[in-house]
Design an enzyme around this catalytic site. Structure first.
Site, PDB file in Angstrom:
ATOM      1  N   GLY A  76      29.615  43.745  40.921  1.00  0.00           N
ATOM      2  CA  GLY A  76      30.007  42.394  40.519  1.00  0.00           C
ATOM      3  C   GLY A  76      29.205  41.255  41.082  1.00  0.00           C
ATOM      4  CD  GLU A 103      32.173  51.543  41.568  1.00  0.00           C
ATOM      5  OE1 GLU A 103      32.553  50.613  40.831  1.00  0.00           O
ATOM      6  OE2 GLU A 103      32.810  52.591  41.717  1.00  0.00           O
ATOM      7  N   PRO A 104      26.878  48.421  42.609  1.00  0.00           N
ATOM      8  CG  PRO A 104      24.910  48.175  43.862  1.00  0.00           C
ATOM      9  CD  PRO A 104      26.223  48.937  43.815  1.00  0.00           C
ATOM     10  NE  ARG A 136      25.836  40.580  35.957  1.00  0.00           N
ATOM     11  CZ  ARG A 136      25.961  40.547  34.632  1.00  0.00           C
ATOM     12  NH1 ARG A 136      24.937  40.162  33.896  1.00  0.00           N
ATOM     13  NH2 ARG A 136      27.083  40.883  34.050  1.00  0.00           N
ATOM     14  NE  ARG A 168      23.835  39.896  30.302  1.00  0.00           N
ATOM     15  CZ  ARG A 168      23.639  38.711  30.835  1.00  0.00           C
ATOM     16  NH1 ARG A 168      22.505  38.058  30.621  1.00  0.00           N
ATOM     17  NH2 ARG A 168      24.546  38.159  31.588  1.00  0.00           N
ATOM     18  CE1 TYR A 183      29.854  40.237  27.786  1.00  0.00           C
ATOM     19  CE2 TYR A 183      27.618  40.351  28.619  1.00  0.00           C
ATOM     20  CZ  TYR A 183      28.803  40.971  28.291  1.00  0.00           C
ATOM     21  OH  TYR A 183      28.910  42.312  28.493  1.00  0.00           O
ATOM     22  CB  CYS A 193      21.274  38.271   8.085  1.00  0.00           C
ATOM     23  SG  CYS A 193      19.640  38.601   7.426  1.00  0.00           S
ATOM     24  CE1 TYR A 229      26.612  46.144  32.490  1.00  0.00           C
ATOM     25  CE2 TYR A 229      25.728  44.442  33.931  1.00  0.00           C
ATOM     26  CZ  TYR A 229      26.541  45.535  33.730  1.00  0.00           C
ATOM     27  OH  TYR A 229      27.280  46.036  34.778  1.00  0.00           O
TER      28      TYR A 229
HETATM   29  C1  LIG Z   1      30.487  47.339  35.332  1.00  0.00           C
HETATM   30  C2  LIG Z   1      31.001  47.946  36.567  1.00  0.00           C
HETATM   31  C3  LIG Z   1      30.273  47.822  37.756  1.00  0.00           C
HETATM   32  C4  LIG Z   1      28.976  47.046  37.860  1.00  0.00           C
HETATM   33  O1  LIG Z   1      29.146  45.677  37.743  1.00  0.00           O
HETATM   34  P1  LIG Z   1      27.924  44.691  38.036  1.00  0.00           P
HETATM   35  O2  LIG Z   1      28.469  43.349  37.802  1.00  0.00           O
HETATM   36  O3  LIG Z   1      26.834  45.047  37.101  1.00  0.00           O
HETATM   37  O4  LIG Z   1      27.532  44.918  39.458  1.00  0.00           O
HETATM   38  C5  LIG Z   1      30.765  48.451  38.881  1.00  0.00           C
HETATM   39  N1  LIG Z   1      31.932  49.160  38.845  1.00  0.00           N
HETATM   40  C6  LIG Z   1      32.654  49.285  37.727  1.00  0.00           C
HETATM   41  C7  LIG Z   1      33.908  50.074  37.752  1.00  0.00           C
HETATM   42  C8  LIG Z   1      32.213  48.680  36.551  1.00  0.00           C
HETATM   43  O5  LIG Z   1      32.945  48.808  35.437  1.00  0.00           O
END
Ligand SMILES: *Cc1c(COP(=O)(O)O)cnc(C)c1O
Length: 433
Positions: free
Chosen positions: A253, A288-289, A291, A328, A332, A358, A387
């Site tokens: 995140g 869990e990075p 992005r 994207r 978003y 189109c 993404y």
């Molecule tokens: C999408 C996701 C992430 C990665 O999020 P980023 O914003 O890309 O770091 C990590 N864990 C879970 C469970 C996700 O769904």
């Protein structure tokens, strides 16, 4: 930081000119920098290693959904990175890229029985359970695998973490917020505590901890810190109730600078914050990075088809890349910096940057100030490594963009552009037609 820089007036990915790649591979093409991926992993690794006392042997598990190309996974896996996966397909990709099952986390709100069975048989590190019904299904799947005479070898109880929805959502856009009370991810605190007890009393799963992931492109550490404090409190409660909690999965995140932003917290600050929250808890952390690792490690290279200077004064830069290549902005309203590969002189003019699809949604940017470009010029969308390609489609029967990996002076096509024959041959025509 990334390794896309001007050299002799031409934008390069590390040691390779983007003009060379465009000439040899065509456009649109995603170009990734292995050095940038390694740098980002290294920043996270160093930050975690500096806080071993609070975080244990922290696992950094790349969120495969951000960029699932096998070569990208291989670059990260070779450095010791694990994988956070959300489908059987992603688990298969991680394994094929050489990431051991012991470093693969399986998350997601809708894992099917078949996917759960696959993950259990592969012996993934951890299954993050997101609902009571999923926990019941998981227990049933383990039980039936144990009873299945066609399954060879002993079926081990999977380690599970319960995904908590802390009712703290955050992120760069409503569609990428996942921890809000109404979001579909995880279960509320009370229910998570109950599920932990259910898992503890089951003979078929082994609860090891809690997981949370509250959103994406988060640029303020406060909501993350508040969510992690909730997780800490829950860990203490669970232990008071006699449960064992050894792992906390804190999700991804963290936001990245898409254009000159200075408010994105450095990974070291983020990890130091987490270490402060978890201090003395004696758990092993996982991150869990997605992005953070991949966004600034990739660009989308595209050619100008033509410039449409309308009589009403609008100036459309029509590219050969479209929303099917980079979704994207349409999905978003995301911002991507657009740069010429060979900067030109001339006063900047407002351009509307569009693709040929189109749909009015196929607009990457409006009134973007750029020096005047002309047909056949090359441009890049910066920060397109996460993404980007993974969300590509063949809408308008446009072949999906090719993907290239650069590593110092070396480069390789890591996903070729399909031919029209490839595309058409995938669709057998019903035999009675
Ligand atoms: C999408 C996701 C992430 C990665 O999020 P980023 O914003 O890309 O770091 C990590 N864990 C879970 C469970 C996700 O769904």
């Amino acid at each position: 930081m990334h390794f896309f820089e001007l050299k002799d007036g031409v934008l390069h990915a590390e040691g390779v000119s983007l003009e060379t790649i465009a000439e040899q591979v065509g456009t649109p093409t995603y170009v990734y920098s292995a050095g940038t991926l390694r740098r980002h992993y290294g920043l996270m690794r160093d930050a975690c290693d500096a806080h071993k006392g609070a975080l244990g042997e922290a696992l950094i598990a790349f969120a495969v959904k951000a960029n699932s190309n096998l070569s990208v996974l291989k670059v990260l896996g070779a450095m010791g990175c694990g994988a956070d996966t959300v489908s059987e397909g992603e688990i298969r990709r991680a394994l094929k890229a050489g990431i051991p099952a012991s470093k693969i986390i399986f998350s997601g709100v809708g894992k099917t029985d078949a996917e759960l069975a696959f993950a259990i048989q592969q012996g993934v590190r951890q299954i993050n359970v997101e609902s009571s019904t999923e926990l019941q299904r998981l227990i049933a799947v383990v039980k039936s695998l144990k009873q299945d005479p066609t399954v060879s070898g002993r079926v081990a109880n999977p380690d599970v973490a319960i995904r908590v929805n802390p009712k703290i959502g955050a992120g760069g856009h409503a569609k990428i917020t996942t921890g809000g009370a109404g979001d579909k991810f995880g279960v509320p605190v009370e229910e998570a505590l109950d599920l932990y007890a259910v898992a503890s009393s089951s003979e078929h799963v082994n609860p090891v901890g809690l997981a949370c992931h509250i959103g994406s492109q988060i640029t303020d550490l406060t909501p993350l810190e508040n969510a992690f404090k909730v997780i800490r409190g829950m860990t203490e409660t669970l232990r008071e109730q006699g449960h064992t909690v050894t792992r906390l999965d804190l999700g991804g995140g963290l936001g990245v600078p898409y254009y000159g932003e200075t408010n994105t917290p450095p990974p070291a600050d983020y990890i130091a914050m987490v270490a402060g929250v978890l201090d003395g808890l004696n758990v092993e952390a996982a991150f869990e990075p997605g992005r953070l690792m991949a966004a600034n490690a990739g660009v989308l290279l595209s050619r100008v088809v033509h410039v449409n200077e309308r009589t009403d004064g609008r100036r459309f830069l029509v590219l050969d890349a479209a929303m099917n290549d980079l979704m994207r902005p349409a999905l978003y309203e995301a911002f991507h910096d657009v740069k010429p590969v060979r900067p030109v002189d001339g006063a900047a003019l407002p351009h509307d940057i569009v693709g040929p699809v189109c749909e009015t949604g196929d607009t990457f940017a409006r009134d973007r100030e750029l020096a005047p470009l002309k047909a056949d010029d090359l441009v890049v969308f910066m920060s397109a490594g996460a993404y980007g390609a993974v969300m590509g489609s063949e809408y308008n029967t446009r072949p999906m963009a090719a993907e290239v990996l650069v590593d110092g002076g070396r480069w390789a096509v890591i996903k070729p552009r399909p031919t029209y024959e490839d595309i058409l041959s995938r669709e057998p025509i019903a035999e009675w037609l």
